[in-house]
Each structure stands twice: as C-alpha cells, then as structure tokens.
Design an enzyme around this catalytic site. Sequence first.
Site, PDB file in Angstrom:
ATOM      1  N   TYR A  48      37.573  41.909  68.066  1.00 51.62           N
ATOM      2  CA  TYR A  48      38.820  42.866  67.889  1.00 51.62           C
ATOM      3  C   TYR A  48      38.092  43.565  66.041  1.00 51.62           C
ATOM      4  CZ  TYR A  48      43.035  45.224  65.526  1.00 51.62           C
ATOM      5  OH  TYR A  48      43.861  46.355  65.194  1.00 51.62           O
ATOM      6  N   ASP A  61      31.564  43.460  60.765  1.00 49.41           N
ATOM      7  CA  ASP A  61      32.812  43.715  60.748  1.00 49.41           C
ATOM      8  C   ASP A  61      33.079  43.235  59.711  1.00 49.41           C
ATOM      9  OD1 ASP A  61      35.535  44.222  60.584  1.00 49.41           O
ATOM     10  OD2 ASP A  61      35.876  45.197  63.076  1.00 49.41           O
ATOM     11  N   TYR A 121      53.430  45.846  66.767  1.00 49.37           N
ATOM     12  CA  TYR A 121      53.277  45.439  68.360  1.00 49.37           C
ATOM     13  C   TYR A 121      54.978  44.768  68.614  1.00 49.37           C
ATOM     14  CZ  TYR A 121      48.079  45.316  66.280  1.00 49.37           C
ATOM     15  OH  TYR A 121      47.182  45.737  65.798  1.00 49.37           O
ATOM     16  N   LYS A 125      40.843  45.654  54.675  1.00 49.20           N
ATOM     17  CA  LYS A 125      41.725  44.365  53.992  1.00 49.20           C
ATOM     18  C   LYS A 125      41.641  43.643  53.007  1.00 49.20           C
ATOM     19  CE  LYS A 125      43.212  43.241  58.540  1.00 49.20           C
ATOM     20  NZ  LYS A 125      42.805  43.440  60.176  1.00 49.20           N
TER      21      LYS A 125
HETATM   22  C1  LIG Z   1      42.317  44.620  60.551  1.00 51.27           C
HETATM   23  C2  LIG Z   1      41.252  44.487  61.558  1.00 51.27           C
HETATM   24  C3  LIG Z   1      40.751  45.624  61.659  1.00 51.27           C
HETATM   25  C4  LIG Z   1      41.377  47.265  61.260  1.00 51.27           C
HETATM   26  O1  LIG Z   1      41.721  47.790  60.714  1.00 51.27           O
HETATM   27  P1  LIG Z   1      43.275  48.286  60.268  1.00 51.27           P
HETATM   28  O2  LIG Z   1      43.097  48.440  58.868  1.00 51.27           O
HETATM   29  O3  LIG Z   1      43.876  47.486  60.924  1.00 51.27           O
HETATM   30  O4  LIG Z   1      42.918  49.612  61.224  1.00 51.27           O
HETATM   31  C5  LIG Z   1      39.218  45.797  62.005  1.00 51.27           C
HETATM   32  N1  LIG Z   1      38.036  44.592  62.475  1.00 51.27           N
HETATM   33  C6  LIG Z   1      38.489  43.336  62.044  1.00 51.27           C
HETATM   34  C7  LIG Z   1      37.573  42.365  61.890  1.00 51.27           C
HETATM   35  C8  LIG Z   1      40.225  43.376  62.131  1.00 51.27           C
HETATM   36  O5  LIG Z   1      40.849  41.952  60.857  1.00 51.27           O
END
Ligand SMILES: *Cc1c(COP(=O)(O)O)cnc(C)c1O
Length: 422
Positions: free
Chosen positions: A144, A238, A16, A267
């Site tokens: 996202y 998610d 980015y 994460k």
């Molecule tokens: C960071 C994130 C992703 C993507 O994860 P990556 O390990 O960067 O591919 C997907 N969904 C959410 C809610 C996120 O915060």
Amino acid sequence: MSDWLTPGLAHLWLPYTQMQTAAPPLPVVASAGVRLRLADGRELIDGISSWWTACHGYSHPHIRAAIEAQLATLPHVMFAGLVHAPAARLAQRLAALLPGDLERVFFTESGSVAVEVALKMAIQYWRNKGQPEKQRIVYFRHAYHGDTFATMALCDPEEGMHTLFAGTMPDQIMAELPTDENLRRAFDLLLETQGGRLAAVIIEPLVQGAGGMQMHDAATLACVAAACARHGVLLIADEIMTGFGRTGRMFACEEAEVTPDIVCLSKALTGGTLPLAATVARRHVFEAFLSDDPAAALMHGPTYMANPLACAAANASLDLFASEPRLTQVAAIEAQLREQLAPCRDIPGVAAVRVKGAIGAVELGGPVDLGALRRRCIELGVWLRPFGNLLYLMPPFVIESGDLATLTAAVRQVLDERARQH
Ligand SMILES: *Cc1c(COP(=O)(O)O)cnc(C)c1O
C-alpha cells in the site's frame, strides 16, 4: 448535546465508507493521552493512534506549546524563495537521524504526495543521467503506497482499487517479496532482465501496513536492497507507517542496515497533530538534479509545503523521542502484545497472529462482519477499526500496560464471541 452532528453529517462524505449502510460515525469532542472523549461523555481507549500517527498520545503539552509558539510568530509562509527555521531545523535533524547520506529533504503535506515526489525523483534522476527509458516501478504483493493515481498503481491489485480505475493508472510491475531462495532468484532475474526500463523498486520495510500488516524479516529487506544495487535500480523505502519507532527502531531500514536511495515519511512525523510529509534523498540522487539546465530541477511544489506549524510540531515530536524513552516503550508493548495476543491463535476462526514492535495483528479466516466487530469494540470501550480480514492494534507508545491489557482483552473477547456465533 451535539447540535452540529445531524445537520453537518448531511453534508459530509466519509473515507472508504458506503454512506448508505455504514453505521453513523461517532461524534468525538476531545482527546488526551490514549483516550478519545465522545459527545455523550463516553471515553474510548484508542488502540490505533488515529491511523498510526499519535505516537506520543494526544495533546502532549510539549507539542502543543511548540505549535502555539509558532502560531504567534509565523503560522505559514510560501516555501519558494523563502525558508524558515522550523523547516531548516527539521531537515537537518531528519538527515542526522536517517542512515547514511540520506540528507536532502523535500517537504509535502501527505504520505501519498511524498510517494509521488519519490517517483518523480526516481524517474527524473534517470532522465537527468541520460537514461530516460528507465521509468517503470516495481512494487510488492500486499503493498500500500497511497490513494492518488500514481500511488494506487503501486498498491496490491486485489486489495487495492485497480479494478475500479482499470485503464486509468500507470502500468507498473508487481513482484513477490523475496522471502525464500526461489523467490530470491525470481526477483533477481526480474531486475536483471527488466533493469534497463526500471527506475525504482518501492517497499514498505519489514511491515506492509494497509495491505494487511504482512511482515517480513530484515534478511528479505537486505536482499531487495542488494538486488537493486546490483542491477542499477533505485530503492525507495516507504517508511510512512514504519518510521519513528513503530517497528522497534527509529526507522525499519536500520534493522537490515539498509540505506535506501529515497525514503518517504509522514504519519507519526508530527506526532499525530498536523499534516506533514517528507521525501528524503541520498546525496547522489540530489546531485543528479544539479545542472546548468533549468529543466533538470525537481518540478514539484505544493502550496502548503513545509508549513511552519507542522514543522514546529515535528521538531517537538523529535524532542520527545530524545527526551522520553519511546523505543523502550515500544519494546515493552511488543512483549505484552506477544504474550496477550498469543491466546488468539487458539480461537476458532483466527488464521494468524503477527506482532512486530508496537503492531499486533490478528488475521481472520472466513467471512468477517466488520460492522459487528466494530460495534462490539466500541461497546467494550476501545477504539479499533478492523479492515478486510484483520483486527489489529497500533497503540500510542505512551500507553500504560493496564490500558494495553484492556485493548488485548477486548480483541480476545470479540473474537471469542465471533467464534461462538459461528
Ligand atoms: C498511510 C500510508 C500512505 C499514504 O499516506 P496518506 O497521508 O494517507 O496519503 C502511504 N504509504 C504507507 C506505507 C502508508 O501507511
């Protein structure tokens, strides 16, 4: 000092980042607790936990020891036809922690791929059940879900990268979060009329992260879950950002007493040490893949899936959630963020202040000079990375109140300075 920096930088491509104009990246050489040490000896307090991962702070001895022990015996092995204790234990523990019968764990190495696997599960679920026309996915404004092609198509079309890749992504359906009665009716109507071709709804429960730290309440989440159940659409949560305590509960879905059909985790899964992600399915989702037909199996398998070092780190991270008072620490961080970010509301140029769990966000109005904000934060000894029109804090849960006060004071100061310059 750092003889690797200039020659190496000539060959790096950063995320980015407009490589022609962006300020050069800082050389970092060590991390411990909540601090990053730079090559010139300066230390920065990390207010964003390395993209929201380092919930126990850096270099926690318990996680280090677990990785070292694993390194000595089985650092990696393929995961087809073979299994190992770190993955087996981790799957069992995640199933026990997650609500309801979320009990089947598919491991991958990144959040985006965990979401891709969830999409494959949802679409193939309906195919296996004889409804192959249920393929489309509903996502929400400000969402996202990742950077790969299938997940980009589920990101907010304005904030995301839809225009750059128009015509190359699957066409999915954006909805508004049902935060009031009218929106509730509209959402219900969408699922009622489109349900026959919908595989799943995907949501970031309670807090939409990279789309701007937008927050909704548990009733909204419960309403989405109820509509999915009513109209025969799978719900994918998610929890890649919200999972593991960030919003105040172990998982954000708990606050609404919702059991999604599929959950994505990553994460903070390894406490910010090694890449790992998991897609966890409820029993009925898994059972739809059981058949005499080999083609009904889930067709996915990353080379490094369930890497034993990463699984060992994740098990050690879960140990720490059991042995140290992480959720109590999150509650204390939330109280301090509420108190110390509230004065930002009076600073000209601030549009909104939002706090949930260990997340504090200040939304700015008017044009934002991100480069200047970032530079001032570093000068003040804090590592923050404002994006879009947002300055936010997501500190490690182990942060002491004095260090957190330094972070919130820095936020107030850079915003005060910005207001004076306007
Ligand atoms: C960071 C994130 C992703 C993507 O994860 P990556 O390990 O960067 O591919 C997907 N969904 C959410 C809610 C996120 O915060």
